[in-house]
Design a protein around this motif. Structure first.
Motif, short mmCIF file in Angstrom:
data_model
loop_
_atom_site.label_atom_id
_atom_site.label_comp_id
_atom_site.label_asym_id
_atom_site.label_seq_id
_atom_site.Cartn_x
_atom_site.Cartn_y
_atom_site.Cartn_z
N LEU A 29 13.43 7.14 -6.26
CA LEU A 29 13.62 5.68 -7.03
C LEU A 29 14.14 4.62 -5.97
O LEU A 29 14.93 5.03 -5.25
CB LEU A 29 14.67 6.03 -8.09
CG LEU A 29 14.44 7.17 -9.19
CD1 LEU A 29 15.66 7.42 -10.12
CD2 LEU A 29 13.15 6.86 -9.87
N GLY A 30 13.82 3.48 -6.37
CA GLY A 30 14.32 2.38 -5.50
C GLY A 30 13.81 2.11 -4.32
O GLY A 30 14.24 1.26 -3.56
N VAL A 31 12.62 2.85 -3.84
CA VAL A 31 11.88 2.46 -2.73
C VAL A 31 11.55 1.22 -2.60
O VAL A 31 10.70 0.74 -3.40
CB VAL A 31 10.69 3.47 -2.50
CG1 VAL A 31 10.01 3.38 -1.25
CG2 VAL A 31 11.43 4.93 -2.57
N PRO A 32 11.99 0.06 -1.63
CA PRO A 32 11.34 -1.18 -1.34
C PRO A 32 10.13 -1.40 -1.44
O PRO A 32 9.15 -0.68 -0.81
CB PRO A 32 11.99 -1.66 -0.33
CG PRO A 32 13.16 -0.61 -0.19
CD PRO A 32 12.43 0.80 -0.44
N GLN A 33 9.34 -2.26 -2.03
CA GLN A 33 8.13 -2.52 -2.01
C GLN A 33 7.64 -3.05 -0.75
O GLN A 33 8.51 -3.73 -0.05
CB GLN A 33 7.80 -3.90 -3.10
CG GLN A 33 6.35 -4.01 -2.97
CD GLN A 33 6.25 -5.21 -4.22
OE1 GLN A 33 6.96 -5.61 -4.92
NE2 GLN A 33 4.75 -5.87 -4.13
N GLY A 34 6.56 -2.48 -0.35
CA GLY A 34 6.01 -2.80 1.05
C GLY A 34 6.44 -1.72 1.93
O GLY A 34 5.70 -1.52 3.26
N THR A 35 7.27 -0.65 1.66
CA THR A 35 7.65 0.41 2.50
C THR A 35 6.13 1.25 2.76
O THR A 35 5.43 1.47 1.68
CB THR A 35 8.72 1.53 1.83
OG1 THR A 35 9.71 0.63 1.64
CG2 THR A 35 8.91 2.62 2.42
N GLU A 36 6.23 1.82 3.78
CA GLU A 36 4.91 2.65 3.94
C GLU A 36 5.61 4.15 3.72
O GLU A 36 6.31 4.56 4.49
CB GLU A 36 4.48 2.73 5.66
CG GLU A 36 3.32 3.34 6.02
CD GLU A 36 2.68 3.21 7.32
OE1 GLU A 36 2.70 4.40 8.30
OE2 GLU A 36 2.56 2.26 7.78
N LEU A 37 4.75 4.79 2.93
CA LEU A 37 5.23 6.05 2.49
C LEU A 37 3.97 7.07 2.48
O LEU A 37 3.03 6.63 2.03
CB LEU A 37 6.02 6.04 1.21
CG LEU A 37 6.60 7.65 0.65
CD1 LEU A 37 7.91 7.26 0.19
CD2 LEU A 37 5.79 8.08 -0.36
N GLY A 38 4.09 8.10 2.74
CA GLY A 38 3.22 9.34 2.89
C GLY A 38 3.64 10.81 2.63
O GLY A 38 4.92 10.95 2.98
N ILE A 39 2.69 11.60 2.35
CA ILE A 39 2.88 12.89 2.17
C ILE A 39 1.82 13.78 2.85
O ILE A 39 0.64 13.22 2.74
CB ILE A 39 2.95 13.32 0.79
CG1 ILE A 39 3.44 14.86 0.63
CG2 ILE A 39 1.83 12.93 -0.10
CD1 ILE A 39 4.12 15.31 -0.64
N ASP A 40 2.29 14.63 4.06
CA ASP A 40 1.19 15.24 4.62
C ASP A 40 0.14 14.32 5.22
O ASP A 40 0.68 13.72 6.21
CB ASP A 40 0.31 16.17 3.64
CG ASP A 40 1.21 17.04 2.91
OD1 ASP A 40 2.33 17.39 3.49
OD2 ASP A 40 0.71 17.69 1.96
N CYS A 41 -1.21 14.25 5.04
CA CYS A 41 -1.90 13.54 5.87
C CYS A 41 -2.41 12.09 5.60
O CYS A 41 -3.22 11.52 6.03
CB CYS A 41 -3.43 14.27 6.28
SG CYS A 41 -3.26 16.16 6.48
N LYS A 42 -1.58 11.73 4.54
CA LYS A 42 -2.21 10.49 3.61
C LYS A 42 -0.90 9.64 3.73
O LYS A 42 0.29 10.15 3.27
CB LYS A 42 -2.67 10.72 2.54
CG LYS A 42 -3.70 9.62 2.30
CD LYS A 42 -4.72 10.02 1.10
CE LYS A 42 -5.74 8.57 0.85
NZ LYS A 42 -6.66 9.14 0.03
#
Length: 386
Positions: A29-42
Motif C-alpha cells: 500500500l502507498g507505493v508511489p506512482q512511477g516506482t520501479e517494482l518487480g518480483i523475480d525476473c520481471k
C-alpha cells in the motif's frame, strides 16, 4: 501496473485457478506512482491503481524496487527474499521518509484479518504474478533453500545495490575532529588526496554474508612445492570453504552461487557478481575435487547452463585487456573435467556443455592462452628484413 517487459504468455486456465486458490498475495500500500517494482525476473513501473501482486506461486521469491523520489530520477535498487506459503498474505506500507517498504503490518493479526476480508475489493488493484517467468526463476534458484537465503542475506533483511557505509572512526566531539590532519592545503598527488579521505566501512547488518574465500590457497606450513601445487589446483581452498560453510551438504555451495548471481542480476549488487566470479573460479580450478565430487560438478554444469543464458556473451570481456574471465575459467574446468580419471558421466556432460557454449557464444576453449609460437607479420610491399 504497466509492464516494462513484453511478451506475456497466456496462462493455462487450470493453472490460473490453482494459483488463484493457492497463490500468495503481496499487498503493498502507498507505493508511489512511477516506482520501479518487480518480483523475480520481471519488473514494472507502478501506476496509480497499484496495490500489490496476487497469485504468487508458493516458495522463494525476490521482491525488488527502486524509489522514484530522487528528483524524478529512479533511485538505487533495494530487494528482499520472501519465502511465501500457500494462500499467505504479506502486508507492507510505503514509508515515504525512508523511501522503503515497511513490513511491520504483517505482524499485526488484526490488520491482516482486515486485509483478508477486503481482498475481493482489492482484487482489481492487484497485478497477477508474471507466470511466464516462473520456469526461468525456478531454474535460477532451485538450489536456494529458505534457510540459505535467510543466512546469506544481510541481517537488515535488505539487499541493496549501493552499500550503506559509515566512517571507521566516529568523531563525536569537536576536539576529536580538530586533532585530525588539516585538509586546507593542496594535495601533491592522487594518493595523498585519497589518504586524506575518511576510511569507510559498511554499516553493520547491511553486508551480504557470503562464505569467506581464503586468500591463501595452501595449508599452514606448506613447503614451496605444496604452495605451487595449491596455487595451480585450488582443491585445498575449495575443500576448506566447503568444510567451514557447507559441512552438511557440499552441493549447497551451488545455492550460494545462485544466490550471488540473483543478487547481481536482479538486485544490481556488484558485490554479488564479484563473489560469483570468485566462487566459480574456485570451483573450476580444483582438479582433485573434480575427480572426487561428481555430483557437485554435474550440478555446477546445470547451474551455469541456466545462468549463462541470461547475460550477453560479451559481458565478461575486460574492456581494457579484452580478456574474457569466463572463457579462461571454463577452459581450466574443461581441461580438468574432460581429462583422465574423471567419472564418465561427468566427462560426457562436460563435453556437451563445452560444445553448447562454443556453438552459442563462439567462445574458443581450445586455443592456448600462453601460446608462444611466432606470429607471421605481413610487411608492406617493398620492405625487407635482413
Amino acid at each position: 501496473m504497466a509492464s516494462s517487459s513484453s511478451g506475456s504468455v497466456d496462462m493455462d486456465p487450470d493453472v490460473a485457478l490453482r494459483l488463484f486458490e493457492e497463490g500468495a498475495t503481496l499487498v503493498l500500500l502507498g507505493v508511489p506512482q512511477g516506482t520501479e517494482l518487480g518480483i523475480d525476473c520481471k519488473s514494472w513501473q507502478v501506476g496509480p491503481r497499484f496495490r500489490g501482486v496476487k497469485m504468487i506461486p508458493p516458495g522463494l521469491h525476490f521482491l525488488h524496487y527502486c524509489s522514484s523520489g530522487y528528483g524524478g530520477q529512479i533511485g538505487p535498487k533495494t530487494g528482499l527474499f520472501l519465502s511465501l506459503k500457500p494462500r499467505e498474505i504479506i502486508l507492507a506500507n510505503w514509508d515515504a521518509k525512508e523511501e522503503d517498504l515497511d513490513f511491520s503490518a504483517s505482524k499485526n493479526e488484526e490488520e491482516l484479518s482486515r486485509v483478508r476480508a477486503s481482498l475481493r475489493e482489492l482484487d482489481p488493484y492487484l497485478g497477477p504474478y508474471p507466470y511466464e517467468v516462473m520456469r526461468k526463476w525456478v531454474s535460477l534458484t532451485d538450489r536456494i533453500s529458505e534457510e540459505m537465503a535467510k543466512n546469506l542475506q544481510p541481517l537488515s533483511g535488505r539487499v541493496c545495490a549501493f552499500s550503506d557505509v559509515i566512517p571507521e572512526l566516529q568523531f563525536t566531539h569537536t576536539k576529536d575532529r580538530a586533532e585530525q590532519p588539516r585538509n586546507d592545503t593542496a594535495c601533491q598527488s592522487m594518493k595523498e588526496g585519497l589518504d586524506r579521505l575518511p576510511k569507510m566501512k559498511q554499516r553493520e547488518g547491511t553486508e551480504l554474508r557470503f562464505s569467506v574465500i581464503p586468500k591463501k590457497t595452501y595449508p599452514p606450513g606448506a613447503t614451496p612445492a605444496e604452495i605451487t601445487k595449491c596455487s595451480m589446483d585450488l582443491s585445498y581452498a575449495l575443500e576448506t570453504v566447503l568444510e567451514k560453510n557447507h559441512m552438511q551438504e557440499a552441493l549447497n555451495v551451488l545455492g550460494e552461487l545462485q544466490f550471488a548471481f540473483v543478487c547481481f542480476l536482479f538486485g544490481n549488487v556488484y558485490e554479488g557478481f564479484e563473489h560469483w566470479k570468485c566462487l566459480l573460479a574456485l570451483l573450476c580450478r580444483s582438479e582433485e575435487s573434480i575427480l572426487k565430487r561428481k555430483d557437485l560438478y554435474l550440478g555446477l554444469i546445470a547451474v551455469l547452463y541456466h545462468q549463462l543464458g541470461e547475460i550477453p556473451p560479451d559481458f565478461f570481456v575486460d574492456i581494457v585487456s579484452q580478456n574474457n574471465f569466463l572463457t579462461s575459467t571454463l577452459q581450466d574446468f574443461f581441461q580438468f573435467a574432460i581429462g583422465p580419471g574423471v567419472d564418465a558421466t561427468l566427462r560426457k556432460r562436460a563435453e556437451k556443455f563445452k560444445a553448447h557454449l562454443t556453438k552459442k557464444f563462439r567462445w574458443d576453449f581450445d586455443s592456448d592462452l600462453d601460446d608462444c609460437e611466432p606470429v607471421v607479420v605481413e610487411l608492406p610491399e617493398g620492405v625487407t628484413v635482413d
